[in-house]
Design an enzyme around this catalytic site. Structure first.
Site, PDB file in Angstrom:
ATOM      1  N   ARG A  24       0.865  -1.359   0.046  1.00 34.29           N
ATOM      2  CA  ARG A  24      -0.206   0.033   0.072  1.00 34.29           C
ATOM      3  C   ARG A  24       0.745   1.406   0.069  1.00 34.29           C
ATOM      4  O   ARG A  24       1.757   1.509   0.828  1.00 34.29           O
ATOM      5  CB  ARG A  24      -0.696   0.027   1.221  1.00 34.29           C
ATOM      6  CG  ARG A  24      -0.338   0.005   2.632  1.00 34.29           C
ATOM      7  CD  ARG A  24      -1.447  -0.214   3.465  1.00 34.29           C
ATOM      8  NE  ARG A  24      -0.893   0.011   5.007  1.00 34.29           N
ATOM      9  CZ  ARG A  24      -1.202   0.887   5.930  1.00 34.29           C
ATOM     10  NH1 ARG A  24      -1.942   1.862   5.544  1.00 34.29           N
ATOM     11  NH2 ARG A  24      -0.807   0.641   7.077  1.00 34.29           N
ATOM     12  N   GLU A  57      10.150   3.089   9.244  1.00 31.90           N
ATOM     13  CA  GLU A  57       9.506   2.424   8.157  1.00 31.90           C
ATOM     14  C   GLU A  57      10.395   2.431   6.766  1.00 31.90           C
ATOM     15  O   GLU A  57      10.601   3.531   6.199  1.00 31.90           O
ATOM     16  CB  GLU A  57       7.913   2.433   8.004  1.00 31.90           C
ATOM     17  CG  GLU A  57       7.319   1.680   6.901  1.00 31.90           C
ATOM     18  CD  GLU A  57       5.883   1.490   7.187  1.00 31.90           C
ATOM     19  OE1 GLU A  57       5.112   0.849   7.426  1.00 31.90           O
ATOM     20  OE2 GLU A  57       5.418   2.929   6.982  1.00 31.90           O
ATOM     21  N   LYS A  84       1.511  -4.378   3.423  1.00 35.89           N
ATOM     22  CA  LYS A  84       2.650  -3.385   3.982  1.00 35.89           C
ATOM     23  C   LYS A  84       3.015  -2.235   3.318  1.00 35.89           C
ATOM     24  O   LYS A  84       2.950  -2.448   1.860  1.00 35.89           O
ATOM     25  CB  LYS A  84       3.823  -4.630   3.724  1.00 35.89           C
ATOM     26  CG  LYS A  84       5.178  -3.909   4.363  1.00 35.89           C
ATOM     27  CD  LYS A  84       6.154  -5.113   4.324  1.00 35.89           C
ATOM     28  CE  LYS A  84       7.672  -4.459   4.428  1.00 35.89           C
ATOM     29  NZ  LYS A  84       7.728  -4.085   5.853  1.00 35.89           N
ATOM     30  N   HIS A  85       3.457  -1.370   3.560  1.00 34.52           N
ATOM     31  CA  HIS A  85       4.089  -0.123   3.073  1.00 34.52           C
ATOM     32  C   HIS A  85       5.660  -0.420   2.512  1.00 34.52           C
ATOM     33  O   HIS A  85       6.549  -0.531   3.269  1.00 34.52           O
ATOM     34  CB  HIS A  85       4.242   1.075   3.825  1.00 34.52           C
ATOM     35  CG  HIS A  85       3.113   1.847   4.405  1.00 34.52           C
ATOM     36  ND1 HIS A  85       2.262   2.449   3.341  1.00 34.52           N
ATOM     37  CD2 HIS A  85       2.638   2.180   5.543  1.00 34.52           C
ATOM     38  CE1 HIS A  85       1.143   2.772   3.971  1.00 34.52           C
ATOM     39  NE2 HIS A  85       1.353   2.837   5.356  1.00 34.52           N
ATOM     40  N   VAL A  86       5.638  -0.816   1.203  1.00 36.53           N
ATOM     41  CA  VAL A  86       6.788  -1.209   0.433  1.00 36.53           C
ATOM     42  C   VAL A  86       7.064  -1.115  -1.020  1.00 36.53           C
ATOM     43  O   VAL A  86       5.944  -1.257  -1.570  1.00 36.53           O
ATOM     44  CB  VAL A  86       7.225  -2.644   1.230  1.00 36.53           C
ATOM     45  CG1 VAL A  86       6.212  -3.848   0.468  1.00 36.53           C
ATOM     46  CG2 VAL A  86       8.741  -3.142   0.953  1.00 36.53           C
TER      47      VAL A  86
END
Length: 301
Positions: A24, A57, A84-86
């Site tokens: 995301r 992060e 996951k923020h990635v």
């Protein structure tokens, strides 16, 4: 727009496991989508997983970190969703089965304004401080900044220079980075190279890239192209829309003038092109799924 073929636009069929990887983008309504997925997991009988909140992060990973993450995700029971923020991670690079890739985008200028005020919201620091007590509090002068003054004064935080790389959690200018990938070539701001890589990933890898400003279309396409996970999503949203639209809403964000937005847009040309590319693809998917077969296999003038 020619040859609207639903099969050609459906990358879900390329997946090699029954697992959704939602890498995301921040500030695109992803909290709302996470809540929808949480509810859908109960309705459609799949497991819901999200990455733990981290003190720092990191969205761009070294190759060994990419492989470790991909291996962890690949070992989840099927069917599952992992969030996951990635940056986009190519599982086949590590000889692992391909998941169903999903993401959402937003008008890039509206998004950068939203991020600017999100990291200054009082509740944001209360939550962060509760999770990580040793985090230092930000300087009051930084907290009091407003976006318009930041842009008009030439403040470095609100200066978006072509080709410049600013690493770290504070740099959320590049929405395309989440699709371009982990390579250093993806990091310079608003470059053609990063744009083309991001477009290629969307076209070849992503089942659906939703658009926050086209939420109804997004939900319809998700339900049609990824039915195992999203069947019933429109009904769930319709019955809880008032609550879902308030998730993570920042009441401390003041309006920003069109004049200032126009100044920022001048430096977001490729980011805007990427957003429009994703929006056009979403609408093509919607049309392909809803037009009669006779029209789909023909040509639209």
């Amino acid at each position: 727009m020619s040859s609207l073929n639903e099969r050609d636009l459906n990358n879900t069929r390329k997946a090699q496991m029954d697992l959704v990887f939602f890498n995301r983008v921040p500030k695109v309504g992803s909290q709302t989508f996470m809540e929808l997925l949480r509810r859908l997991s109960e309705r459609n009988n799949f497991q819901f997983h999200r990455d733990a909140v981290q003190k720092v992060e990191t969205i761009r990973l070294a190759e060994d970190q990419q492989q470790e993450m991909a291996e962890v995700i690949s070992e989840l029971p099927e069917p599952s969703v992992f969030i996951k923020h990635v940056c986009f991670t190519n599982f086949t690079k590590f000889n692992l089965p391909t998941p169903i890739y999903l993401n959402v985008v937003r008008d890039p200028v509206e998004r950068v304004i939203s991020w600017f005020y999100y990291v200054r919201a009082p509740w944001y620091f209360v939550e962060r401080k509760a999770a990580f007590p040793d985090l230092p509090l930000p300087h009051p002068g930084w907290l009091k900044k407003d976006f318009e003054t930041c842009v008009l004064s030439g403040d470095q935080e609100c200066t978006y220079t072509q080709g410049v790389t600013v690493e770290g959690i504070g740099d959320h200018r590049r929405q395309s980075l989440f699709f371009c990938g982990h390579d250093y070539e993806c990091t310079p701001f608003n470059t053609v190279g990063a744009l083309e890589r991001a477009k290629f990933a969307v076209e070849q890898q992503y089942a659906v890239v939703g658009v926050l400003e086209d939420l109804n279309t997004t939900l319809s396409v998700l339900e049609k192209y990824v039915p195992r996970f999203f069947e019933g999503v429109r009904n769930i949203y319709a019955t809880s829309a008032e609550y879902l639209t308030k998730i993570n809403k920042n009441n401390f964000k003041p309006p920003v003038s069109e004049h200032v937005k126009d100044i920022v847009r001048r430096n977001f040309t490729n980011e805007i092109e990427f957003y429009q590319f994703c929006r056009q693809r979403l609408h093509k998917q919607y049309l392909a799924a809803h037009l009669p077969q006779r029209i789909m296999t023909g040509s639209l003038n």
